[in-house]
Design a protein around this motif. Structure first.
Motif, PDB file in Angstrom:
ATOM      1  N   MET A 120       0.838  -1.164   0.000  1.00  0.00           N
ATOM      2  CA  MET A 120       0.000   0.000   0.000  1.00  0.00           C
ATOM      3  C   MET A 120       0.896   1.244   0.000  1.00  0.00           C
ATOM      4  O   MET A 120       0.961   1.939  -0.993  1.00  0.00           O
ATOM      5  N   PHE A 121       1.546   1.503   1.104  1.00  0.00           N
ATOM      6  CA  PHE A 121       2.535   2.575   1.134  1.00  0.00           C
ATOM      7  C   PHE A 121       3.897   1.930   0.911  1.00  0.00           C
ATOM      8  O   PHE A 121       4.169   0.849   1.428  1.00  0.00           O
ATOM      9  N   ASP A 122       4.737   2.592   0.187  1.00  0.00           N
ATOM     10  CA  ASP A 122       6.054   2.017  -0.100  1.00  0.00           C
ATOM     11  C   ASP A 122       7.029   2.470   0.990  1.00  0.00           C
ATOM     12  O   ASP A 122       7.857   3.349   0.789  1.00  0.00           O
ATOM     13  N   ILE A 123       6.873   1.856   2.171  1.00  0.00           N
ATOM     14  CA  ILE A 123       7.724   2.195   3.311  1.00  0.00           C
ATOM     15  C   ILE A 123       8.587   0.980   3.627  1.00  0.00           C
ATOM     16  O   ILE A 123       8.066  -0.113   3.854  1.00  0.00           O
ATOM     17  N   GLY A 124       9.879   1.177   3.675  1.00  0.00           N
ATOM     18  CA  GLY A 124      10.795   0.096   3.969  1.00  0.00           C
ATOM     19  C   GLY A 124      11.211   0.095   5.431  1.00  0.00           C
ATOM     20  O   GLY A 124      10.743   0.900   6.256  1.00  0.00           O
ATOM     21  N   PHE A 125      12.129  -0.812   5.762  1.00  0.00           N
ATOM     22  CA  PHE A 125      12.580  -0.949   7.143  1.00  0.00           C
ATOM     23  C   PHE A 125      13.343   0.294   7.599  1.00  0.00           C
ATOM     24  O   PHE A 125      13.200   0.728   8.745  1.00  0.00           O
ATOM     25  N   LEU A 126      14.138   0.865   6.728  1.00  0.00           N
ATOM     26  CA  LEU A 126      14.934   2.034   7.090  1.00  0.00           C
ATOM     27  C   LEU A 126      14.041   3.221   7.455  1.00  0.00           C
ATOM     28  O   LEU A 126      14.301   3.921   8.445  1.00  0.00           O
ATOM     29  N   GLU A 127      12.946   3.434   6.695  1.00  0.00           N
ATOM     30  CA  GLU A 127      12.026   4.528   7.007  1.00  0.00           C
ATOM     31  C   GLU A 127      11.346   4.298   8.347  1.00  0.00           C
ATOM     32  O   GLU A 127      11.148   5.231   9.142  1.00  0.00           O
ATOM     33  N   LEU A 128      10.966   3.054   8.639  1.00  0.00           N
ATOM     34  CA  LEU A 128      10.340   2.751   9.931  1.00  0.00           C
ATOM     35  C   LEU A 128      11.314   2.982  11.091  1.00  0.00           C
ATOM     36  O   LEU A 128      10.924   3.475  12.159  1.00  0.00           O
TER      37      LEU A 128
END
Length: 140
Positions: free
Chosen positions: A1-9
């Motif tokens: 859905m949202f293109d959020i990876g581990f680094l952004e989290l």
């Protein structure tokens, strides 16, 4: 859905820790989890309701189409049955009284003498057509 990876989290977690502090971070995480869970349930209910409405609309459309075609077939069948019944209408509306046919007379003559006696006794008794006219043992 949202293109959020581990680094952004990980970056968001570090910023939340710095802003909220270690005392308020667990409570904020629980509240955020509840909010995200509620949003997911709401979205899943919305999509399931939308799917069921689409399926219901498709079924209604199919029933209308099948009903139109089926109605024509039923009408043709009923008309055919009525036409067939009209062919035999003269047999039902006969003005001639119904009597014994030749085969019935021949069958009676082929019976044994015992059968003739019982047939004569049956013919001599009047047949009751209406049970209301039957004689009763009770006086009126």
């Amino acid at each position: 859905m949202f293109d959020i990876g581990f680094l952004e989290l990980l970056v968001c977690g570090v910023i939340a820790l710095l802003v909220l502090g270690p005392e308020r971070l667990p409570a904020a995480a629980r509240a955020a989890g509840r909010w995200i869970g509620g949003a997911r349930r709401m979205v899943s209910q919305f999509t399931s309701e939308l799917d069921s409405q689409l399926k219901a609309d498709e079924l209604r459309k199919e029933l209308r189409e099948a009903g139109d075609v089926g109605l024509d077939d039923v009408q043709k069948t009923v008309r055919g049955a009525l036409d067939e019944a009209k062919k035999y209408e003269h047999m039902i509306r006969s003005d001639k009284p119904v009597g014994k046919s030749e085969t019935d007379k021949q069958t009676v003559s082929d019976q044994s003498p015992q059968d003739d006696a019982s047939a004569d006794s049956l013919e001599s008794e009047p047949a009751l057509q209406d049970p209301a006219q039957a004689p009763s043992d009770k006086p009126s």
